[in-house]
Design a protein around this motif. Structure first.
Motif, short mmCIF file in Angstrom:
data_model
loop_
_atom_site.label_atom_id
_atom_site.label_comp_id
_atom_site.label_asym_id
_atom_site.label_seq_id
_atom_site.Cartn_x
_atom_site.Cartn_y
_atom_site.Cartn_z
N GLY C 78 37.07 12.10 7.69
CA GLY C 78 36.74 12.21 9.15
C GLY C 78 35.26 12.07 9.31
O GLY C 78 34.70 11.42 10.27
N LEU C 79 34.42 12.70 8.40
CA LEU C 79 33.02 12.67 8.75
C LEU C 79 32.38 11.07 8.60
O LEU C 79 31.88 10.74 9.42
CB LEU C 79 32.42 13.52 7.34
N ILE C 80 32.92 10.57 7.37
CA ILE C 80 32.73 9.27 7.31
C ILE C 80 32.88 8.36 8.44
O ILE C 80 32.06 7.68 9.21
CB ILE C 80 33.16 8.79 6.12
N ILE C 81 34.28 8.44 8.92
CA ILE C 81 34.67 7.60 10.04
C ILE C 81 33.89 7.87 11.35
O ILE C 81 33.51 7.00 11.90
CB ILE C 81 36.39 7.80 10.27
N CYS C 82 33.73 8.83 11.45
CA CYS C 82 33.03 9.46 12.74
C CYS C 82 31.65 8.87 12.67
O CYS C 82 31.13 8.15 13.79
CB CYS C 82 32.98 11.01 13.03
N LYS C 83 30.90 9.42 11.67
CA LYS C 83 29.63 8.94 11.65
C LYS C 83 29.31 7.33 11.63
O LYS C 83 28.42 6.91 12.26
CB LYS C 83 28.98 9.70 10.30
N ILE C 84 29.68 6.66 10.95
CA ILE C 84 29.71 5.33 10.72
C ILE C 84 30.13 4.40 11.70
O ILE C 84 29.46 3.64 12.23
CB ILE C 84 30.39 4.78 9.31
N ILE C 85 31.54 4.78 12.27
CA ILE C 85 31.95 4.00 13.31
C ILE C 85 32.18 4.49 14.74
O ILE C 85 31.56 3.70 15.41
CB ILE C 85 33.62 3.66 12.96
N PHE C 86 32.33 5.66 14.88
CA PHE C 86 32.62 6.16 16.28
C PHE C 86 31.31 6.62 16.99
O PHE C 86 31.03 6.17 18.08
CB PHE C 86 33.93 7.15 16.32
N LEU C 87 30.38 7.39 16.27
CA LEU C 87 29.16 7.87 17.00
C LEU C 87 28.33 6.75 17.41
O LEU C 87 28.17 6.64 18.77
CB LEU C 87 28.55 8.85 16.16
N PRO C 88 28.34 5.69 16.61
CA PRO C 88 27.30 4.62 17.03
C PRO C 88 28.01 3.87 18.33
O PRO C 88 27.16 3.60 19.38
CB PRO C 88 27.19 3.67 15.72
N MET C 89 29.25 4.01 18.24
CA MET C 89 29.98 3.23 19.32
C MET C 89 29.91 3.90 20.65
O MET C 89 29.49 3.49 21.74
CB MET C 89 31.29 3.21 19.05
N ILE C 90 30.04 5.33 20.58
CA ILE C 90 29.74 6.21 21.68
C ILE C 90 28.50 6.23 22.34
O ILE C 90 28.09 6.11 23.59
CB ILE C 90 30.35 7.58 21.38
N ARG C 91 27.51 6.20 21.23
CA ARG C 91 25.95 6.21 21.73
C ARG C 91 25.65 4.80 22.46
O ARG C 91 24.77 4.78 23.17
CB ARG C 91 25.10 6.38 20.51
N SER C 92 26.49 3.82 22.27
CA SER C 92 26.07 2.50 22.60
C SER C 92 26.12 2.31 24.08
O SER C 92 25.65 1.49 24.67
CB SER C 92 27.04 1.37 22.20
N GLY C 93 26.53 3.25 24.86
CA GLY C 93 26.72 3.45 26.27
C GLY C 93 27.41 2.40 26.73
O GLY C 93 27.32 1.69 27.81
N LYS C 94 28.39 1.85 26.04
CA LYS C 94 29.37 0.83 26.65
C LYS C 94 30.27 1.64 27.72
O LYS C 94 30.18 2.89 27.91
CB LYS C 94 30.37 0.50 25.62
N SER C 95 31.01 0.95 28.76
CA SER C 95 31.79 1.53 29.68
C SER C 95 32.90 2.27 28.96
O SER C 95 33.27 1.89 27.89
CB SER C 95 32.28 0.49 30.66
N GLU C 96 33.22 3.44 29.70
CA GLU C 96 34.35 4.22 29.15
C GLU C 96 35.48 3.42 28.62
O GLU C 96 36.18 3.82 27.81
CB GLU C 96 34.60 5.38 30.36
N GLU C 97 35.80 2.32 29.65
CA GLU C 97 36.97 1.76 29.25
C GLU C 97 37.01 0.82 28.12
O GLU C 97 37.90 0.90 27.27
CB GLU C 97 37.31 0.74 30.45
#
Lengths: 316, 399, 293, 244
Positions: C78-97
């Motif tokens: 979970g740590l690896i997936i969240c850190k490498i894939i999801f957090l950068p994506m959420i920080r990228s400021g893309k639209s919610e959708e």
């Protein structure tokens, strides 16, 4: 204005050329190539019809495999009793009718609740069929013998795919399309501007269910043996969404490209590495989403956006 | 925008043509098949896949198959793809094998569903396929000169054998449960009339869906009825679940039959001593007098460190033996000639001599097997039995 | 229906209910905080089960101990997936959708990768082991120890998860994040750290659930997906983001399934459970307690 | 006969009396201001009139026929349309498309897209947004978004326009601009306007008549001068009356 008119003319010609190319291919390629094309056309039809509901109105459906299943079963029941194109039409009509029947109450539910409700509905339909088959018919599967050859199936799927794309294209540019897009953007605002949102969502669901019914019927002939577990497979509903998002649901040709490229990539690795292809596909998918967040068409959008801003700034 | 789209789509379609492989000179026999490497059929398909791999190794160890047409022994090479337990993918695989890879021979896929889907391929390309892991009475309606199936355990013959055994054991009352799946449901279709015909009293009859997570309620209800025989027409996942929870509920039928899974590789180690007396269906045992039966078990264990699946592995290996001998007798890889040889001749196999009548193997009798002292014995019919039926079944060992 | 079988139904309902509640908690945490539907949730449970199986069969590690080890393994995943894939994506400021649609793609890819890695390591064979197969009589009703153990551990974890969310600071911060994400960020809640915590918690509980299930059921690389569907159904019944709601909904769903089986016939089990689910959602589109997001 | 007539309109949300026994009338061509402190029930009254939720009791008549309980889209098609306090543009659509939606589905219900494009263009020119017609709505300033919301409502060719705080949050120049637009809508398009506003300068200047709500009840009605002198209004606004 003339350049865009010329552009339209050229792309119209190009499109016609592509359709002719698709009609000619099956006669010059091996059965295997035709079966790969069959896969691509199936996924194009399913994702494009999914777009009509979920892409246009924002109501993400996770139950489209139910419509596919109903089409397959209507075909299995009527097989050899009626000419097969007529059965395909009846299968499509029945899956549309079912969509209309459950449409109203289901479309009152919004957001993720709607998403998971559609998943529940398609599982419910699967087990209804299983219990009907087991208790009434005494078997779990059905066989369809004397099925038409692969090229006939190819052409019926080609027609279905083209009609789906055309239908989505026409809806998108029509008054009905504007209504659906307003629902996606802000349903309450759409309601206050005179759009009867419940009827529009209901119609979109019905139309969106019509084509998977036809595709299910055709693919039932392709499989010759169908059972509820395989034709009501929830994983198909997930794959439809993955392909649509992969292609980028903004543009019309997004899912068409998504279906083509994803099917071809998985075909390529599937043929080379039978044991590892799914891991490779998973890793590729992760990379593509990381690089192109808004789907394959993301690359075009980037250029497209740059063009618009420049035009606007120049005028200022 | 449309222009970019058209360019890309046409480019994409051109990639297709690089998908097909090239043809090879004739220095080996390429045998193609589709196998469920992923998807719900994958667990059962493993036994079949290993049998194919074992056969390939053994045949190549003594130089391959002698083909008179080429005047020498040709080594075999297996060419296979994953059909993801999906019928349409399997159809695509066989089209690829025949029209794209242009293989010399074909082996059968896994499971009844996929056999049905692949049958028209054999018919259309006149490619002989000896089916193995398929068992449905509907297979008989597939009248074809190019498609046979080795399994003897058709629902009607299998249930007939089981009911005859129950009659001989003087069982009176029977409880039946079945999973809503193809082969189990078909067996139920024949079991109920045979039981009624044999004067048995069916005290309970229930079915359950795939993926059931709790059998306790059904089993305690069955225990309440106290039947002499408890017949569970089940598949591997629920076979294991039932075998565990029947002990939990303390239900001790005098005769306990489980359809698919009780002869599976993991069943013995999983239940240990509790397997004593559990019967299942099948048509092979290493102790049977057929040539090569014991050798097959030993070779399998040597290569894969586990015992073979008494059902899928043996059926698969038998189908390979038939094709191997057909090629040697026909002396050619020509499909037409091979089909004639397969249809007419009798082939000695590790499951005894097999000769097809039509597309079915009526020679091997449907049998009932039973776990006795950690080994699976054939207990019915008596003429091929390797041990006497253990009746009543000893109660579950105390934990 | 004598007392014995009624008690039997009650016990089975409780056991199944506790499993469903545990299965749903993790999914609800990730959806609640990040509005992402983790369709690889079942696969994480499967990984937990395989780790417990492997430790027991290869090294004889008692599954009690491997409850912690398998949840540790899934926490690291979970740590690896969240850190490498999801957090950068959420920080990228893309639209919610587009974040939600990309998350769906990513979770789909993760579920394919995990399933096939397990196939490569342990092959697609059905596997299993026997542990705690002793039977104990409670009120004259036989219950196998490993199922009783699953019920007790699941109950304990659910209670811990509940008190963690209600009483601890971290828990309150997570609940604030679930209620109103932007407001929570404004009052200084470090949402990235909390996303990581809820990811790890969700994956950890899923891994532990897998270890629990491995004692009762057989393992196969494809055992995960049915649990994903059940988890979805339960968190929707309880109301998305409403962690307490999903615990109760898990028990309700377990009882509906068990009672449905015994009253009618097991064949109708799925029709009853999905039928009830559809009925509830049509009647109360925000989950039973109407407190869902 | 009055264009809009409310009689004894009441709405409670489970015990909370949001609006109680409000009766009012609007004549054709009027600009009427609806003022009152926060929570006085102004937006609730707008939601009742525009059909977002039905009144608990009382009747609302538009051009003589009852519209209480009708669906929002039916009321819009009768010619009564509202804007939202918190602006709700269709973000990913261009300005032009936004206005076209109004043209397509409002009273005139243009049958095909091209006619709707022309109608929308007229409204864009009227409201001064035609230069920004190709920009997605989400890239507009707050003033332009409010203007877009009004333009979108105008495109439905309404008879009565409900403006919900269309001037809130605007700079003084933007406010005067917006006031000019409101006056032109009434004068050039002959629309009746019913507007909720907190910006006293604007609402006093624009409206022919004022209605004051307090705790869900109508406490005063009349032109700007009468209302500003009315003791109950002062008390409501300034709290207890200052005893000099």
């Amino acid at each position: 204005m003339t350049t865009s008119k010329l552009g339209k003319y050229l792309s119209g010609l190009g499109l016609l050329g592509l359709v002719i190319f698709l009609c000619v291919i099956p006669f010059y390629s091996t059965d295997y190539i035709v079966s790969v094309l069959l896969d691509i056309l199936t996924w194009i039809g399913l994702t494009q019809s999914w777009i009509i509901l979920s892409g246009f109105t924002g109501y993400i459906s996770l139950g489209h495999s139910a419509f596919f299943g109903i089409g397959a079963y209507v075909m299995a029941i009527l097989w050899l009793k009626l000419p097969y194109p007529l059965i395909i039409l009846i299968s499509a009509m029945s899956s549309m009718t079912l969509a209309f029947a459950i449409g109203f109450p289901v479309l009152r539910v919004r957001g993720p609740y709607f998403v998971i409700l559609t998943l529940g509905l398609s599982e419910f339909a699967k087990y209804i069929f299983i219990n009907y088959e087991v208790n009434v018919k005494g078997t779990v599967g059905r066989i369809l013998l004397g099925v038409p050859n692969i090229r006939t199936l190819y052409f019926s799927l080609l027609i279905i795919a083209i009609v789906t794309i055309l239908c989505a294209y026409l809806i998108k540019r029509s008054r009905f399309g504007y209504g659906l897009f307003s629902i996606k953007e802000d349903e309450d605002a759409a309601e206050s501007l005179g759009i009867d949102t419940s009827i529009y969502k209901w119609l979109a669901l019905g139309i969106s269910a019509f084509f998977p019914g036809a595709i299910g019927a055709t693919m039932a002939l392709r499989r010759t043996y169908i059972d509820p577990y395989s034709v009501f497979d929830p994983i198909v509903s997930f794959q439809i969404i993955v392909m649509a998002f992969f292609g980028g649901i903004g543009k019309l040709h997004g899912p068409v490209l998504g279906a083509c490229i994803l099917t071809l990539i998985s075909e390529f690795f599937w043929a080379r590495y039978p044991h590892y292809y799914l891991i490779i596909l998973g890793v590729i998918l992760v990379f593509i989403v990381k690089i192109m967040p808004s789907g394959i068409l993301g690359i075009f959008d980037l250029f497209g956006k740059a063009g618009k801003v420049v035009k606007f700034v120049r005028r200022k | 925008m449309m222009k970019k789209f058209l360019l890309l789509v046409i480019g994409v379609f051109l990639i297709i043509f690089c998908l097909n492989g090239g043809a090879l000179a004739k220095d080996n026999i390429r045998i193609g098949f589709s196998m469920a490497l992923t998807g719900p059929f994958a667990p059962a398909a493993k036994g079949q896949m290993d049998a194919y791999l074992l056969w390939e190794e053994l045949v190549n160890k003594n130089g391959g198959i002698l083909v008179k047409e080429f005047g020498r022994r040709l080594p075999v090479k297996l060419v296979y793809y994953d059909d993801k337990s999906e019928a349409e993918t399997a159809v695509k695989v066989y089209e690829k094998l025949i029209t794209d890879d242009k293989v010399d021979l074909l082996f059968a896929p896994n499971s009844t569903t996929i056999h049905f889907a692949v049958f028209p391929i054999a018919e259309k390309y006149k490619a002989p396929i000896v089916g193995n892991t398929a068992a449905s009475v509907k297979l008989r309606d597939l009248k074809s000169k190019y498609f046979w199936f080795v399994t003897a355990t058709m629902a009607d013959r299998q249930m007939r054998a089981l009911v005859d055994l129950l009659i001989s054991l003087k069982v009176k009352t029977v409880a039946v449960v079945n999973i809503q799946d193809i082969f189990p449901r078909e067996n139920l279709e024949f079991l109920i009339p045979y039981l009624k015909g044999g004067g048995f009293e069916i005290v309970l009859q229930k079915d359950y869906p795939r993926g059931i997570r709790d059998m306790v309620t059904v089993l305690s209800e069955a225990k309440g009825k106290n039947p002499d025989a408890f017949i569970a027409l089940s598949t591997p996942p629920d076979t294991f679940l039932t075998a565990a929870q029947i002990q939990e509920v303390g239900f001790n039928p005098k005769f306990f039959f489980q359809l698919i899974g009780a002869a599976a590789v993991a069943f013995g180690p999983r239940l240990g001593a509790a397997t004593e007396g559990i019967s299942t269906f099948g048509h092979w045992s290493p102790k049977a007098p057929w040539p090569g039966a014991k050798a097959f078990l030993d070779n399998y264990v040597a290569k894969f460190k586990v015992i073979p699946d008494y059902l899928n592995s043996t059926l698969a290996y038998v189908s390979c033996q038939i094709i191997e001998q057909a090629v040697e007798r026909a002396g050619t890889l020509n499909w037409e000639k091979l089909s004639e040889v397969i249809a007419k001749e009798e082939f000695p196999t590790i499951n005894g001599p097999i000769r097809f009548t039509g597309s079915e193997n009526l020679q091997t009798p449907a049998m009932v097997l039973q776990w006795q002292k950690g080994e699976i014995e054939i207990i019915w019919p008596s003429e091929v039995a390797t041990a006497k039926p253990l009746y009543p079944k000893p109660p579950w060992p105390k934990k | 229906m004598d007392l014995g079988s009624i008690l039997q139904i009650v016990f089975t309902g409780l056991i199944m209910g506790s499993i469903y509640a545990l299965v749903a908690v993790g999914l609800n945490l990730i959806y609640g905080t990040m509005r992402l539907l983790n369709i690889a949730h079942g696969e994480i449970i499967m990984i937990g089960a395989y780790v417990a199986y492997w430790l027991f069969t290869a090294y004889g590690v008692s599954p009690f101990f491997s409850l912690i080890l398998s949840s540790f393994v899934t926490i690291v995943i979970g740590l690896i997936i969240c850190k490498i894939i999801f957090l950068p994506m959420i920080r990228s400021g893309k639209s919610e959708e587009s974040i939600q649609s990309n998350a769906l793609l990513l979770f789909f890819a993760i579920s394919i990768i995990l399933t096939n890695v397990v196939i490569l390591i342990w092959t697609a064979d059905i596997r299993g082991y026997s542990y705690l197969t002793g039977v104990v009589q409670i009120l004259k009703v036989p219950v196998m120890l490993n199922r009783l153990n699953a019920f007790l551990v699941a109950l304990v974890i659910c209670v811990i998860a509940y008190f963690f969310l209600q009483k601890t600071m971290l828990g309150k911060a997570i609940r604030a994040l679930i209620q109103e994400r932007t407001a929570a960020k404004l009052v200084g809640i470090n949402s990235d750290r909390l996303y990581l915590v809820s990811f790890m918690m969700a994956f950890g509980i899923a891994g532990l659930t897998g270890a629990l299930l491995s004692m009762i059921y057989e393992l196969s690389p494809f055992m995960g997906f049915p649990y994903t569907i059940t988890a979805f159904v339960v968190i929707i019944l309880g109301g998305l983001g409403n962690v307490l709601g999903s615990l109760i909904a898990g028990f309700i769903f377990g009882f509906v399934e068990t009672v449905g089986i015994s009253v009618t016939s097991p064949g109708l089990q799925s029709i009853i459970s999905y039928g009830v689910f559809i009925g509830v959602i049509l009647y109360r589109p925000k989950g039973i307690f109407g407190k869902g997001l | 006969m009055a264009l809009l007539e409310c009689q004894e309109v009441t709405k409670n949300f489970g015990g909370l009396m949001a609006v109680t026994n409000v009766s009012l009338q609007l004549e054709k061509g009027e600009i009427v201001g609806l003022i009152g402190a926060n929570g006085a029930g102004k937006t609730t009254l707008f939601n009742l009139i525009s059909g977002f939720y039905p009144p608990t009791n009382g009747s609302i008549r538009f051009e003589g026929d009852e519209i209480a309980g009708l669906k929002t889209h039916d009321i819009c098609r009768k010619g009564l349309v509202r804007t939202f306090q918190l602006v709700r543009p269709f973000h990913n659509m261009t300005v032009w498309d936004n206005v076209m939606v109004g043209a397509l589905f409002g009273v005139q219900k243009c049958k095909n897209v091209s006619r709707a494009k022309e109608e929308a263009m007229k409204v864009l020119e009227f409201t001064g947004l035609h230069e920004k017609k190709e920009i997605p709505a989400k890239e507009l300033t707050i003033a332009d978004r409010k203007r877009l919301e009004v333009a979108r409502s105008l495109a439905t060719k309404p008879k009565l326009l409900l403006l919900d705080e269309v001037l809130a949050g605007l700079t003084s120049t933007e406010t005067t601009e917006a006031m000019k637009l409101v006056r032109r809508i009434r004068d050039e398009m002959g629309l009746t306007i019913f507007m909720v506003e907190h910006v006293m300068k604007a609402v006093m200047g624009l409206s022919d008549r004022l209605i004051v709500l307090h705790n869900g009840e109508k406490i005063a009605e009349g032109n700007a001068k009468e209302v500003s002198k009315n003791p109950t209004v002062i008390e409501a606004y300034l709290g207890e009356k200052l005893h000099m």
